[in-house]
Design a protein around this motif. Structure first.
Motif, PDB file in Angstrom:
ATOM      1  N   PRO A  47      -6.708  -0.647   0.321  1.00 60.33           N
ATOM      2  CA  PRO A  47      -5.455   0.006   1.285  1.00 60.33           C
ATOM      3  C   PRO A  47      -5.747   1.393   1.703  1.00 60.33           C
ATOM      4  O   PRO A  47      -6.336   2.404   0.596  1.00 60.33           O
ATOM      5  CB  PRO A  47      -4.540  -0.390   0.680  1.00 60.33           C
ATOM      6  N   GLY A  48      -5.691   1.804   2.855  1.00 57.70           N
ATOM      7  CA  GLY A  48      -5.744   3.358   2.918  1.00 57.70           C
ATOM      8  C   GLY A  48      -8.221   3.678   3.066  1.00 57.70           C
ATOM      9  O   GLY A  48      -7.769   5.035   3.322  1.00 57.70           O
ATOM     10  N   VAL A  49      -8.395   2.805   3.473  1.00 60.00           N
ATOM     11  CA  VAL A  49      -9.995   3.322   3.858  1.00 60.00           C
ATOM     12  C   VAL A  49      -9.842   2.473   5.226  1.00 60.00           C
ATOM     13  O   VAL A  49      -9.560   1.311   5.113  1.00 60.00           O
ATOM     14  CB  VAL A  49     -10.363   2.347   2.343  1.00 60.00           C
ATOM     15  N   GLU A  50     -10.516   3.322   5.901  1.00 61.53           N
ATOM     16  CA  GLU A  50     -10.397   2.561   7.312  1.00 61.53           C
ATOM     17  C   GLU A  50     -12.092   1.867   7.421  1.00 61.53           C
ATOM     18  O   GLU A  50     -12.829   1.856   6.408  1.00 61.53           O
ATOM     19  CB  GLU A  50     -10.871   3.608   7.911  1.00 61.53           C
ATOM     20  N   GLU A  56     -13.601  -9.765   7.024  1.00 69.03           N
ATOM     21  CA  GLU A  56     -12.714  -9.828   7.818  1.00 69.03           C
ATOM     22  C   GLU A  56     -11.966  -8.149   7.255  1.00 69.03           C
ATOM     23  O   GLU A  56     -11.654  -8.731   6.065  1.00 69.03           O
ATOM     24  CB  GLU A  56     -11.826 -11.154   8.000  1.00 69.03           C
ATOM     25  N   TYR A  57     -11.133  -7.024   7.928  1.00 67.06           N
ATOM     26  CA  TYR A  57     -10.642  -6.258   7.217  1.00 67.06           C
ATOM     27  C   TYR A  57      -9.575  -5.990   8.416  1.00 67.06           C
ATOM     28  O   TYR A  57     -10.236  -6.213   9.035  1.00 67.06           O
ATOM     29  CB  TYR A  57     -11.554  -4.887   7.124  1.00 67.06           C
ATOM     30  N   LYS A  58      -8.406  -6.249   7.755  1.00 68.29           N
ATOM     31  CA  LYS A  58      -7.114  -5.996   8.461  1.00 68.29           C
ATOM     32  C   LYS A  58      -5.735  -6.368   7.330  1.00 68.29           C
ATOM     33  O   LYS A  58      -6.055  -6.330   6.136  1.00 68.29           O
ATOM     34  CB  LYS A  58      -6.339  -7.676   8.291  1.00 68.29           C
ATOM     35  N   ASP A  59      -5.286  -4.941   7.579  1.00 63.79           N
ATOM     36  CA  ASP A  59      -3.610  -4.411   6.589  1.00 63.79           C
ATOM     37  C   ASP A  59      -4.730  -4.281   5.211  1.00 63.79           C
ATOM     38  O   ASP A  59      -4.006  -4.301   4.145  1.00 63.79           O
ATOM     39  CB  ASP A  59      -3.043  -5.932   6.645  1.00 63.79           C
ATOM     40  N   GLY A  60      -6.170  -3.478   5.261  1.00 65.73           N
ATOM     41  CA  GLY A  60      -6.122  -3.078   3.600  1.00 65.73           C
ATOM     42  C   GLY A  60      -6.487  -4.001   2.786  1.00 65.73           C
ATOM     43  O   GLY A  60      -6.999  -4.162   2.130  1.00 65.73           O
ATOM     44  N   ILE A  61      -6.326  -5.452   3.326  1.00 68.85           N
ATOM     45  CA  ILE A  61      -7.863  -6.550   3.150  1.00 68.85           C
ATOM     46  C   ILE A  61      -8.966  -6.638   3.668  1.00 68.85           C
ATOM     47  O   ILE A  61      -9.060  -7.209   4.875  1.00 68.85           O
ATOM     48  CB  ILE A  61      -6.280  -7.979   2.757  1.00 68.85           C
TER      49      ILE A  61
END
Length: 150
Positions: free
Chosen positions: A59-62, A120-125
């Protein structure tokens, strides 16, 4: 002179209290220690017949700040949590978030085709699907069963 009854359990109770205090202090990092405290992302790994599925909590990482490298045997994830510079009342800001660089290397339980990884990257996961090599998919182990002689 007064007599004091010796209680051997009292020493064990004192030792237990001291150990509890020690673990309570190390559970939450102190302010001075937080600068050197490295937090690695939590991971969950599952395996099917065809692939290995790896889920990481970042979380918190683009997405642009994540570096993912995959070999046949390992997955390496590194990134940078960037902090926002905010000042609050009286010029003091307090935070419990962890900022800075992190890296985690995860060994894989089977060889994978690292050229066909799906991310796949979505909602910090971050979800990675790591397809197994053809050899790993078709791996069959023969078990010899010997009858016990009577």
């Amino acid at each position: 002179m007064a007599l004091i009854r010796y209680n051997p359990w009292q020493e064990l109770n004192d030792l237990q209290r001291q150990m509890n205090r020690l673990f309570e202090e190390t559970r939450v990092p102190s302010t001075a220690f937080e600068r050197d405290f490295v937090k690695v992302p939590a991971a969950e790994i599952t395996q099917t017949d065809d692939a290995i599925h790896l889920k990481l909590e970042v979380p918190g990482v683009e997405a642009k700040d994540l570096d993912i490298q995959v070999t046949e045997n390992t997955v390496s994830i590194s990134g940078d949590r960037k902090s926002e510079n905010k000042t609050e009342e009286k010029g003091m800001t307090r935070t419990e978030f962890h900022y800075g660089k992190f890296q985690r290397v995860i060994p894989l339980p089977a060889k994978i085709e690292n050229t066909n990884v799906v991310a796949e990257y979505k909602d910090g996961i971050l979800n990675l699907t790591l397809p197994k090599t053809l050899q790993e998919k078709n791996k069959v182990v023969k078990v010899n069963l010997e009858q016990a002689s009577t």
